[in-house]
Design a protein around this motif. Structure first.
Motif, mmCIF file in Angstrom:
data_model
loop_
_atom_site.group_PDB
_atom_site.id
_atom_site.type_symbol
_atom_site.label_atom_id
_atom_site.label_comp_id
_atom_site.label_asym_id
_atom_site.label_seq_id
_atom_site.Cartn_x
_atom_site.Cartn_y
_atom_site.Cartn_z
ATOM 1 N N LEU A 189 4.868 -2.799 -15.320
ATOM 2 C CA LEU A 189 3.483 -3.254 -15.212
ATOM 3 C C LEU A 189 3.301 -4.049 -13.928
ATOM 4 O O LEU A 189 3.980 -5.047 -13.703
ATOM 5 N N VAL A 190 2.402 -3.584 -13.055
ATOM 6 C CA VAL A 190 2.056 -4.319 -11.836
ATOM 7 C C VAL A 190 0.562 -4.598 -11.894
ATOM 8 O O VAL A 190 -0.082 -4.341 -12.916
ATOM 9 N N ARG A 191 -0.030 -5.139 -10.820
ATOM 10 C CA ARG A 191 -1.465 -5.451 -10.866
ATOM 11 C C ARG A 191 -2.209 -4.603 -9.855
ATOM 12 O O ARG A 191 -1.787 -4.488 -8.690
ATOM 13 N N TYR A 192 -3.295 -4.025 -10.319
ATOM 14 C CA TYR A 192 -4.172 -3.257 -9.437
ATOM 15 C C TYR A 192 -5.554 -3.887 -9.473
ATOM 16 O O TYR A 192 -6.085 -4.163 -10.557
ATOM 17 N N PHE A 193 -6.128 -4.153 -8.296
ATOM 18 C CA PHE A 193 -7.477 -4.730 -8.219
ATOM 19 C C PHE A 193 -8.425 -3.663 -7.687
ATOM 20 O O PHE A 193 -8.298 -3.259 -6.528
ATOM 21 N N ASN A 194 -9.351 -3.241 -8.505
ATOM 22 C CA ASN A 194 -10.325 -2.249 -8.060
ATOM 23 C C ASN A 194 -11.466 -2.962 -7.327
ATOM 24 O O ASN A 194 -12.583 -3.042 -7.825
ATOM 25 N N LYS A 195 -11.145 -3.501 -6.160
ATOM 26 C CA LYS A 195 -12.100 -4.311 -5.401
ATOM 27 C C LYS A 195 -12.118 -3.862 -3.952
ATOM 28 O O LYS A 195 -11.090 -3.391 -3.450
ATOM 29 N N PRO A 196 -13.259 -4.059 -3.257
ATOM 30 C CA PRO A 196 -13.330 -3.667 -1.851
ATOM 31 C C PRO A 196 -12.173 -4.244 -1.036
ATOM 32 O O PRO A 196 -11.726 -5.362 -1.316
ATOM 33 N N ARG A 197 -11.698 -3.506 -0.063
ATOM 34 C CA ARG A 197 -10.637 -3.870 0.887
ATOM 35 C C ARG A 197 -9.228 -3.823 0.290
ATOM 36 O O ARG A 197 -8.269 -3.672 1.039
ATOM 37 N N ILE A 198 -9.064 -4.051 -1.015
ATOM 38 C CA ILE A 198 -7.694 -4.091 -1.554
ATOM 39 C C ILE A 198 -7.446 -3.014 -2.613
ATOM 40 O O ILE A 198 -6.419 -3.029 -3.293
ATOM 41 N N ASP A 199 -8.377 -2.063 -2.718
ATOM 42 C CA ASP A 199 -8.219 -1.051 -3.772
ATOM 43 C C ASP A 199 -7.182 0.028 -3.432
ATOM 44 O O ASP A 199 -6.931 0.911 -4.243
ATOM 45 N N GLN A 200 -6.589 -0.085 -2.246
ATOM 46 C CA GLN A 200 -5.494 0.844 -1.903
ATOM 47 C C GLN A 200 -4.125 0.170 -2.046
ATOM 48 O O GLN A 200 -3.106 0.740 -1.674
ATOM 49 N N TYR A 201 -4.131 -1.058 -2.587
ATOM 50 C CA TYR A 201 -2.888 -1.841 -2.684
ATOM 51 C C TYR A 201 -2.502 -2.107 -4.139
ATOM 52 O O TYR A 201 -3.350 -2.102 -5.036
ATOM 53 N N LYS A 249 0.851 -1.187 0.000
ATOM 54 C CA LYS A 249 0.000 0.000 0.000
ATOM 55 C C LYS A 249 0.889 1.239 0.000
ATOM 56 O O LYS A 249 1.625 1.475 0.967
ATOM 57 N N PRO A 250 0.858 2.016 -1.074
ATOM 58 C CA PRO A 250 1.721 3.199 -1.135
ATOM 59 C C PRO A 250 1.226 4.297 -0.194
ATOM 60 O O PRO A 250 0.036 4.363 0.110
ATOM 61 N N SER A 251 2.152 5.144 0.255
ATOM 62 C CA SER A 251 1.774 6.209 1.191
ATOM 63 C C SER A 251 1.613 7.555 0.490
ATOM 64 O O SER A 251 0.745 8.345 0.835
ATOM 65 N N VAL A 252 2.438 7.804 -0.522
ATOM 66 C CA VAL A 252 2.464 9.152 -1.106
ATOM 67 C C VAL A 252 1.410 9.339 -2.206
ATOM 68 O O VAL A 252 0.719 10.353 -2.265
ATOM 69 N N VAL A 253 1.279 8.331 -3.053
ATOM 70 C CA VAL A 253 0.361 8.408 -4.197
ATOM 71 C C VAL A 253 -0.664 7.282 -4.054
ATOM 72 O O VAL A 253 -0.284 6.165 -3.693
ATOM 73 N N PRO A 254 -1.958 7.512 -4.316
ATOM 74 C CA PRO A 254 -2.927 6.410 -4.238
ATOM 75 C C PRO A 254 -2.575 5.270 -5.208
ATOM 76 O O PRO A 254 -2.012 5.523 -6.283
ATOM 77 N N ALA A 255 -2.918 4.045 -4.823
ATOM 78 C CA ALA A 255 -2.517 2.868 -5.604
ATOM 79 C C ALA A 255 -2.933 2.953 -7.074
ATOM 80 O O ALA A 255 -2.133 2.665 -7.967
ATOM 81 N N ALA A 256 -4.174 3.370 -7.322
ATOM 82 C CA ALA A 256 -4.667 3.409 -8.704
ATOM 83 C C ALA A 256 -3.824 4.359 -9.557
ATOM 84 O O ALA A 256 -3.504 4.063 -10.713
ATOM 85 N N GLN A 257 -3.446 5.467 -8.935
ATOM 86 C CA GLN A 257 -2.641 6.451 -9.667
ATOM 87 C C GLN A 257 -1.208 5.951 -9.863
ATOM 88 O O GLN A 257 -0.619 6.108 -10.935
ATOM 89 N N LEU A 258 -0.679 5.317 -8.832
ATOM 90 C CA LEU A 258 0.685 4.789 -8.935
ATOM 91 C C LEU A 258 0.772 3.699 -10.007
ATOM 92 O O LEU A 258 1.764 3.607 -10.733
ATOM 93 N N PHE A 259 -0.267 2.897 -10.102
ATOM 94 C CA PHE A 259 -0.333 1.867 -11.147
ATOM 95 C C PHE A 259 -0.128 2.508 -12.526
ATOM 96 O O PHE A 259 0.684 2.040 -13.331
ATOM 97 N N GLU A 260 -0.858 3.610 -12.774
ATOM 98 C CA GLU A 260 -0.769 4.303 -14.072
ATOM 99 C C GLU A 260 0.611 4.927 -14.272
ATOM 100 O O GLU A 260 1.187 4.834 -15.355
ATOM 101 N N THR A 261 1.126 5.551 -13.208
ATOM 102 C CA THR A 261 2.433 6.198 -13.327
ATOM 103 C C THR A 261 3.524 5.160 -13.620
ATOM 104 O O THR A 261 4.395 5.376 -14.462
#
Ligand code: PLP
Length: 364
Positions: A325-337, A306-318
């Motif tokens: 390329l990493v994996r982002y799951f837009n799902k409850p409980r893990i959408d910040q990881y 779980k990143p601290s500076v940038v939200p996970a969804a944004q960090l995925f794109e950056t």
């Protein structure tokens, strides 16, 4: 892909409502650092190359052995079980699908964790299996006591995906003992990367309701070969065989069987590769924690962070813009990881360097 066809009058009503699994991307772009599908960064055992011969090619005109005897023999030897305790299939996804069909269509629901391998609900949908998701604890650990309720089967992933967290063998044993009337599947796709998380294979002798599923895709660097397998009591294996022989007699082709045997016989190379990944995982966790990430304790070849500076969804794109390329799951409980596969040392160094750069830009 935006042009996917989602409906057709030719499809049955049942197929209209299916919700298929979405695999991690396999991009065609060159020089991408691919840390999104938990593949192994190291090549398969060099012994695999040696099986490709003119002779093997000539034999392709013949059907393969429907029983995959030489592969079962190799797996039996590797595990210390007998051939009748082994089942093989075209990837462990196929083994799991056949196991769901064989064991889980019951009057009581199948139980699995709310955060687990996302193929399980897809199979339930496909085979019309009722299921209940049992929430993991706040820290994503699994509480075996929560599975103490009427059920038609249980499946757990150990170490769990996508969290990477392992479950101790005595906990698995208590789950088996408390559910002796149900089949309990332990999906061990990542078990070879565990340092304090052991395979449940040793419990098979005492628990005829246990099926352990493993794969050559992750720890043996053979995701492209499609070979998975299961260990269990003879009665469970015989049930799987009934369903397999009602579906596809030849799931393992001649090339896959020969290559799989060669890989399984090369224990030294296999152990070296796993040790390297475990060491790289430790280094990566330390680096990410140093950068302020909250990293879940992993027993697998990936980490959930779980990143601290940038939200996970944004960090995925950056990261993607930086060709990582990493994996982002837009799902409850893990959408910040983010789930990050453990690549080679140089790939993980490149990741850390890019993360430091992104951090620097955001602090300015
Ligand atoms: C990767 C994975 C599988 C599937 O593996 P294949 O053998 O490649 O089909 C099964 N279960 C889990 C939890 C996985 O992550």
């Amino acid at each position: 892909m935006s042009n996917i066809i989602n409906t057709s009058p030719y499809w049955s009503d049942f197929v209209q409502q299916l919700q298929p699994y979405v695999p991690g991307e396999q991009p065609k772009v060159a020089d991408l650092i691919k840390l999104n599908t938990n593949e192994n960064p190291y090549p398969p055992s060099p012994r695999v190359l040696e099986v490709f011969s003119r002779d093997l090619l000539d034999q392709l005109r013949l059907y393969p052995d429907p029983n995959s005897t030489s592969l079962k023999q190799a797996l039996a030897q590797h595990s210390g079980l007998e051939q009748d305790n082994v089942f093989v299939g075209n990837g462990s996804d196929e083994v799991l699908a056949l196991a769901f069909m064989t064991f889980f269509k019951q009057s009581q629901p199948l139980l699995f964790a709310d955060i687990s391998y996302s193929f399980y609900p897809v199979y339930c949908n496909l085979f019309a299996i009722e299921h209940v998701k049992i929430p993991l604890r706040e820290d994503f650990s699994l509480a075996v006591a929560d599975y103490q309720r009427p059920n038609g089967g249980i499946i757990i992933t150990n170490p769990n995906a996508p969290t990477g967290i392992g479950l101790a063998l005595d906990e698995i044993e208590s789950l088996l003992a408390a559910n002796s009337n149900s089949v309990v599947i332990v999906d061990e796709a990542y078990i070879d990367f565990g340092d304090d998380c052991t395979s449940a294979i040793g419990l098979i002798e005492r628990y005829p309701n246990l099926l352990v599923v493993q794969t050559l895709s992750k720890s043996r660097s053979l995701a492209g070969l499609r070979v998975g397998f299961a260990y269990g009591s003879k009665e469970l294996i015989a049930g799987l065989d009934r369903v397999k022989n009602s579906f596809n007699s030849y799931p393992i082709d001649r090339i896959a069987e020969a290559a799989a045997v060669a890989s399984i016989e090369d224990s030294d190379y296999f152990e070296q590769c796993c040790e390297r990944t475990i060491a790289t995982r430790a280094w990566t966790c330390e680096q990410l924690r140093g950068l302020g990430f909250e990293v879940l304790p992993s027993q697998a070849n990936f980490i959930m962070a779980k990143p601290s500076v940038v939200p996970a969804a944004q960090l995925f794109e950056t990261l993607r813009e930086h060709k990582i390329l990493v994996r982002y799951f837009n799902k409850p409980r893990i959408d910040q990881y983010l789930r990050i596969s453990i690549g080679s040392d140089s790939e993980m160094q490149a990741l850390v360097a890019v993360l430091k750069q992104i951090h620097g830009n955001n602090e300015r």
